[in-house]
Scaffold this motif. Structure first.
Motif, PDB file in Angstrom:
ATOM      1  N   GLU A 154       0.825  -1.209   0.000  1.00  0.00           N
ATOM      2  CA  GLU A 154       0.000   0.000   0.000  1.00  0.00           C
ATOM      3  C   GLU A 154       0.861   1.263   0.000  1.00  0.00           C
ATOM      4  N   ARG A 155       2.006   1.212   0.670  1.00  0.00           N
ATOM      5  CA  ARG A 155       2.908   2.366   0.688  1.00  0.00           C
ATOM      6  C   ARG A 155       3.455   2.665  -0.706  1.00  0.00           C
ATOM      7  N   ILE A 156       3.573   1.635  -1.523  1.00  0.00           N
ATOM      8  CA  ILE A 156       4.046   1.814  -2.900  1.00  0.00           C
ATOM      9  C   ILE A 156       2.896   2.212  -3.816  1.00  0.00           C
ATOM     10  N   ILE A 157       1.775   1.522  -3.681  1.00  0.00           N
ATOM     11  CA  ILE A 157       0.642   1.736  -4.588  1.00  0.00           C
ATOM     12  C   ILE A 157       0.059   3.135  -4.435  1.00  0.00           C
ATOM     13  N   GLY A 158      -0.166   3.566  -3.195  1.00  0.00           N
ATOM     14  CA  GLY A 158      -0.825   4.847  -2.951  1.00  0.00           C
ATOM     15  C   GLY A 158      -0.167   6.024  -3.643  1.00  0.00           C
TER      16      GLY A 158
END
Length: 218
Positions: free
Chosen positions: A206-210
């Motif tokens: 999620e830290r990458i996708i967001g």
């Protein structure tokens, strides 16, 4: 590429029923399936040779030539099949993600990472294998190679576009941001495969996708 035989190359040939006339496509599928099995078992595409594939399905190596001229051509067929599998997996994930665009995007991204983790040998070969078909002989064109993965990338772009349309993301260049998002996912998938003991944060995906998807509140 040199013929490097897998460790079980001395295993006896299985008994195989000869295909009936007009069943050449069946043999072609069997050749691809055998190559995938060898890749999964050995984790090294150098274990896939005309001889090892022929031995696996119980035919003489020359019987492969009407379908594939060499080992790289077999590997290209394997890679095409796995990219098709990836695209189908991403489409299914989008459908299963429900009506919320953000959740659909996250489902697509996690499906990508899950497939890479489930089939690491295939994934590595898709993006960084040693195979390279011969160009210029009419059987493979640069366009064929350039098109690999475009459907999967489109799945990411579509999911991102739905987030933008719903006001969940602020991307102004879907294609470029979809590529950036894919590079982020690919990097994580690769690092997970080569550094398995690293203590990854639970929300690392999620830290990458967001941020890469320009999601609101990312």
């Amino acid at each position: 590429m040199a013929d490097v035989e897998p460790a079980d190359s001395a295993a006896p040939k299985p008994t195989r029923t000869r295909n009936r006339r007009g069943e050449g496509a069946k043999l072609r599928d069997e050749i691809i399936a055998a190559a995938v099995e060898l890749l999964d078992e050995h984790g090294d595409e150098r274990a896939i040779t005309l001889r090892s594939v022929a031995r696996r399905i119980g035919i003489a190596a020359p019987s492969i030539y009407p379908h594939f001229p060499d080992q790289p051509a077999i590997m290209l067929a394997v890679v095409r099949q796995e990219f098709d599998r990836l695209a189908a997996t991403l489409r299914a994930a989008a459908e299963e993600g429900g009506q919320d665009p953000r959740q659909r995007l996250l489902a697509v991204c996690h499906a990508y990472l899950d497939l890479a983790q489930t089939h690491p040998e295939r994934y590595r070969t898709m993006f960084g294998g040693l195979w390279m078909p011969t160009l210029g002989d009419g059987s493979v064109t640069p366009e064929d190679l350039a098109s690999l993965g475009t459907e999967s990338l489109q799945c990411l772009a579509d999911a991102l576009g739905e987030c933008v349309a719903a006001g969940e993301a602020t991307s102004t260049d879907l294609f470029s941001d979809a590529i950036a998002l894919w590079l982020g996912l690919h990097g994580l998938a690769h690092q997970r495969a080569v550094t398995r003991a690293f203590p990854w944060p639970k929300d690392i995906a999620e830290r990458i996708i967001g941020p890469l998807a320009h999601l609101n509140d990312a």
